[in-house]
Design a protein around this motif. Structure first.
Motif, PDB file in Angstrom:
ATOM      1  N   SER A  14       0.833  -1.206   0.000  1.00 37.20           N
ATOM      2  CA  SER A  14       0.000   0.000   0.000  1.00 37.20           C
ATOM      3  C   SER A  14       0.864   1.251   0.000  1.00 37.20           C
ATOM      4  O   SER A  14       0.578   2.228  -0.690  1.00 37.20           O
ATOM      5  CB  SER A  14      -0.931  -0.004   1.216  1.00 37.20           C
ATOM      6  OG  SER A  14      -1.704   1.169   1.266  1.00 37.20           O
ATOM      7  N   GLN A  32      -3.456  12.095   8.519  1.00 38.44           N
ATOM      8  CA  GLN A  32      -3.498  11.296   7.295  1.00 38.44           C
ATOM      9  C   GLN A  32      -3.754   9.824   7.586  1.00 38.44           C
ATOM     10  O   GLN A  32      -3.218   8.927   6.922  1.00 38.44           O
ATOM     11  CB  GLN A  32      -2.220  11.476   6.476  1.00 38.44           C
ATOM     12  CG  GLN A  32      -1.984  12.904   6.030  1.00 38.44           C
ATOM     13  CD  GLN A  32      -0.778  13.060   5.111  1.00 38.44           C
ATOM     14  OE1 GLN A  32      -0.157  12.082   4.699  1.00 38.44           O
ATOM     15  NE2 GLN A  32      -0.434  14.294   4.796  1.00 38.44           N
ATOM     16  N   LYS A  91      -5.842   6.316   7.712  1.00 41.56           N
ATOM     17  CA  LYS A  91      -6.756   5.650   6.799  1.00 41.56           C
ATOM     18  C   LYS A  91      -7.979   5.186   7.576  1.00 41.56           C
ATOM     19  O   LYS A  91      -7.854   4.609   8.657  1.00 41.56           O
ATOM     20  CB  LYS A  91      -6.077   4.443   6.143  1.00 41.56           C
ATOM     21  CG  LYS A  91      -4.974   4.801   5.164  1.00 41.56           C
ATOM     22  CD  LYS A  91      -4.439   3.557   4.478  1.00 41.56           C
ATOM     23  CE  LYS A  91      -5.515   2.866   3.669  1.00 41.56           C
ATOM     24  NZ  LYS A  91      -4.999   1.670   2.960  1.00 41.56           N
ATOM     25  N   ASP A 136     -14.343   5.105   1.484  1.00 42.23           N
ATOM     26  CA  ASP A 136     -12.947   5.014   1.927  1.00 42.23           C
ATOM     27  C   ASP A 136     -12.314   6.394   1.918  1.00 42.23           C
ATOM     28  O   ASP A 136     -12.605   7.226   1.055  1.00 42.23           O
ATOM     29  CB  ASP A 136     -12.155   4.095   1.012  1.00 42.23           C
ATOM     30  CG  ASP A 136     -12.559   2.639   1.162  1.00 42.23           C
ATOM     31  OD1 ASP A 136     -13.274   2.337   2.140  1.00 42.23           O
ATOM     32  OD2 ASP A 136     -12.167   1.816   0.320  1.00 42.23           O
ATOM     33  N   SER A 137     -11.439   6.623   2.869  1.00 41.02           N
ATOM     34  CA  SER A 137     -10.752   7.914   2.941  1.00 41.02           C
ATOM     35  C   SER A 137      -9.799   8.067   1.766  1.00 41.02           C
ATOM     36  O   SER A 137      -9.223   7.092   1.271  1.00 41.02           O
ATOM     37  CB  SER A 137      -9.969   8.030   4.257  1.00 41.02           C
ATOM     38  OG  SER A 137      -8.988   7.008   4.346  1.00 41.02           O
ATOM     39  N   GLU A 138      -9.657   9.306   1.303  1.00 42.71           N
ATOM     40  CA  GLU A 138      -8.741   9.643   0.224  1.00 42.71           C
ATOM     41  C   GLU A 138      -7.846  10.786   0.679  1.00 42.71           C
ATOM     42  O   GLU A 138      -8.281  11.658   1.432  1.00 42.71           O
ATOM     43  CB  GLU A 138      -9.508  10.065  -1.034  1.00 42.71           C
ATOM     44  CG  GLU A 138     -10.377   8.976  -1.643  1.00 42.71           C
ATOM     45  CD  GLU A 138      -9.579   7.944  -2.406  1.00 42.71           C
ATOM     46  OE1 GLU A 138      -8.372   8.190  -2.626  1.00 42.71           O
ATOM     47  OE2 GLU A 138     -10.154   6.912  -2.771  1.00 42.71           O
ATOM     48  N   LYS A 139      -6.610  10.777   0.208  1.00 43.43           N
ATOM     49  CA  LYS A 139      -5.699  11.852   0.565  1.00 43.43           C
ATOM     50  C   LYS A 139      -5.983  13.064  -0.314  1.00 43.43           C
ATOM     51  O   LYS A 139      -5.927  12.997  -1.541  1.00 43.43           O
ATOM     52  CB  LYS A 139      -4.253  11.410   0.388  1.00 43.43           C
ATOM     53  CG  LYS A 139      -3.236  12.432   0.884  1.00 43.43           C
ATOM     54  CD  LYS A 139      -1.817  11.896   0.787  1.00 43.43           C
ATOM     55  CE  LYS A 139      -0.810  12.933   1.289  1.00 43.43           C
ATOM     56  NZ  LYS A 139       0.576  12.444   1.190  1.00 43.43           N
ATOM     57  N   THR A 191      -6.423  13.390   5.057  1.00 44.26           N
ATOM     58  CA  THR A 191      -7.263  12.368   4.439  1.00 44.26           C
ATOM     59  C   THR A 191      -8.693  12.667   4.835  1.00 44.26           C
ATOM     60  O   THR A 191      -8.957  13.118   5.955  1.00 44.26           O
ATOM     61  CB  THR A 191      -6.869  10.962   4.898  1.00 44.26           C
ATOM     62  OG1 THR A 191      -6.797  10.924   6.336  1.00 44.26           O
ATOM     63  CG2 THR A 191      -5.516  10.562   4.338  1.00 44.26           C
ATOM     64  N   ASP A 194      -8.900   1.977   9.476  1.00 43.27           N
ATOM     65  CA  ASP A 194      -8.419   1.152   8.372  1.00 43.27           C
ATOM     66  C   ASP A 194      -6.902   1.163   8.269  1.00 43.27           C
ATOM     67  O   ASP A 194      -6.350   0.719   7.258  1.00 43.27           O
ATOM     68  CB  ASP A 194      -9.025   1.653   7.061  1.00 43.27           C
ATOM     69  CG  ASP A 194      -9.147   0.544   6.024  1.00 43.27           C
ATOM     70  OD1 ASP A 194      -9.183  -0.628   6.422  1.00 43.27           O
ATOM     71  OD2 ASP A 194      -9.212   0.861   4.823  1.00 43.27           O
ATOM     72  N   ASN A 195      -6.218   1.698   9.297  1.00 41.49           N
ATOM     73  CA  ASN A 195      -4.754   1.646   9.315  1.00 41.49           C
ATOM     74  C   ASN A 195      -4.296   0.210   9.493  1.00 41.49           C
ATOM     75  O   ASN A 195      -5.007  -0.621  10.078  1.00 41.49           O
ATOM     76  CB  ASN A 195      -4.189   2.506  10.444  1.00 41.49           C
ATOM     77  CG  ASN A 195      -4.119   3.970  10.055  1.00 41.49           C
ATOM     78  OD1 ASN A 195      -4.144   4.313   8.887  1.00 41.49           O
ATOM     79  ND2 ASN A 195      -4.046   4.847  11.048  1.00 41.49           N
TER      80      ASN A 195
END
Length: 410
Positions: free
Chosen positions: A115, A183, A185, A206-209, A214, A272-273
């Motif tokens: 990832s 940042q 996830k 889902d998170s996005e940067k 994020t 989600d990390n």
């Protein structure tokens, strides 16, 4: 060794980067699982980013090796690839998600590394969290409209929030956003509550940067809104970097729900990390205070959809122009080489007109004859005149001698 060649893009496009997995791992198509594993470990150690910090190509090779091994180490994927190539895998990969809680430590480390290197990995919510939500055993915190709550959620765990909206607020529209300055996830989840107290998954983002944070959001604004799935673009980049730009807007997908009814709705922030906790701030807003912003969102997404259609048409035009450009470029190179060769031959012929050829004959010892011949040719009568003078002198000397003898006798 495998005879299957690397996948190629359509005519006029640059060749795809994905090579035959058997070729990447340097194994034959009938290799055993152990042989494939041994080859993978050897190459993974060779190209590992930690051992090649100053070599960006090693990172790309490492990803290629890992991707190839992910295919050949899975019996089903290997069968699909052997039968239909990458196309069969692409169809499956779009829906494949990983439950990190079931991966184990070693696989989680590899997933986290991939990832970080940019390999798209879609994850799913832990089965334990889903089971707790279905059983109604989760703790729900209130999140009033117009407020925000900050917190930290453990990896593969979730914090649940109840958002109660009135009829007027439901009619105006509701926005729920989550961001992380660290940042982290995470996933934002919207669940629907059944009368039996059971919850079921309604939406997931889902998170996005975006910049230095994020973020992820859900927009219930009574018109069709869209989410951006970055996985689509990441797969396009892996398959054909030149085509990635044209696929950039293909990840824009319509959201399934565009409005909420009055009542209490349950939202969750899922960590989600891979290893650490996720830091977040969640806020719920009524869109009535953001009417201008709502209209701009509607307008800009309409423009994006039109632009996506334009790009689809432009891609065909671009491919044709690119193919023509490559054809003309190749011809230019060939013509340049031909001109250079002709001029070179011309210079060689010019250099042949030189006295160096006579000098070379002198060095071979044959010049004395040539020079003498040239002298005779230049003055053909000179030698003959010199010869007649010599005869006259000889006759005079002989006549003189004779006269001397006759004088002595007398």
């Amino acid at each position: 060794m495998s005879s299957k060649k690397a996948e190629s893009a359509p005519s006029g496009a640059a060749p795809a980067l994905r090579r035959d997995p058997y070729e990447v791992l340097s194994v034959s198509r009938d290799s055993t699982d152990q042989e494939i594993k041994t080859a993978y470990r050897k190459l993974a150690l060779k190209y590992h980013p930690d051992k090649n910090a100053n070599n960006p190509e090693a990172s790309e090779l490492f990803k290629e090796v890992a991707y190839s091994y992910s295919i050949l180490s899975d019996p089903e994927k290997r069968r699909q690839y052997d039968s239909a190539g990458f196309e069969a895998l692409d169809a499956e990969s779009m829906d494949m998600e990983i439950d990190l809680s079931n991966l184990g430590t070693v696989n989680t480390v590899f997933a986290a590394l991939f990832s970080k290197l940019g390999v798209p990995i879609k994850t799913t919510i832990s089965a334990n969290v889903l089971e707790e939500a279905l059983n109604g055993t989760v703790t729900i915190r209130p999140l009033p409209i117009g407020t925000s709550v900050s917190g930290k959620v453990e990896k593969q765990c979730a914090h649940f929030f109840g958002v109660t909206i009135s009829e007027q607020q439901a009619e105006s529209g509701i926005v729920v956003r989550v961001s992380s300055s660290a940042q982290s996830k995470f996933k934002v989840v919207c669940t629907k509550k059944k009368p039996s107290l059971f919850f079921f998954l309604l939406l997931q983002e889902d998170s996005e940067k975006t910049g230095k944070v994020t973020s992820a959001g859900m927009y219930f604004l009574h018109f069709q809104v869209y989410r951006m799935d970055s996985t689509v673009n990441a797969l396009a980049i892996a398959k054909d970097p030149d085509a990635a730009f044209f696929k950039r807007l293909e990840g824009l997908q319509p959201c399934e729900v565009s409005e909420l009814k009055a009542g209490t709705h349950i939202f969750a922030v899922y960590g989600d990390n891979f290893f650490k906790t996720a830091t977040y701030t969640i806020e719920a807003l009524c869109a009535k205070s953001y009417e201008d912003t709502t209209e701009r969102l509607k307008e800009i997404e309409t423009q994006i959809l039109r632009k996506r259609n334009d790009l689809r048409q432009f891609e065909t035009e671009y491919r044709k122009a690119l193919a023509r450009f490559q054809e003309v470029t190749n011809k230019y190179t060939q013509e340049k080489q031909a001109v250079d060769e002709l001029l070179k031959q011309r210079d060689t012929i010019h250099s042949s007109f030189t006295v160096n050829r006579s000098v070379s004959n002198i060095s071979n010892g044959s010049s004395s004859r040539v020079v003498g011949d040239d002298m005779r040719c230049e003055s053909p009568g000179h030698g003959e005149e010199g010869g007649s003078d010599g005869k006259d002198k000889a006759s005079k000397k002989k006549w003189f001698n004779l006269n001397l003898k006759s004088d002595k006798k007398s």
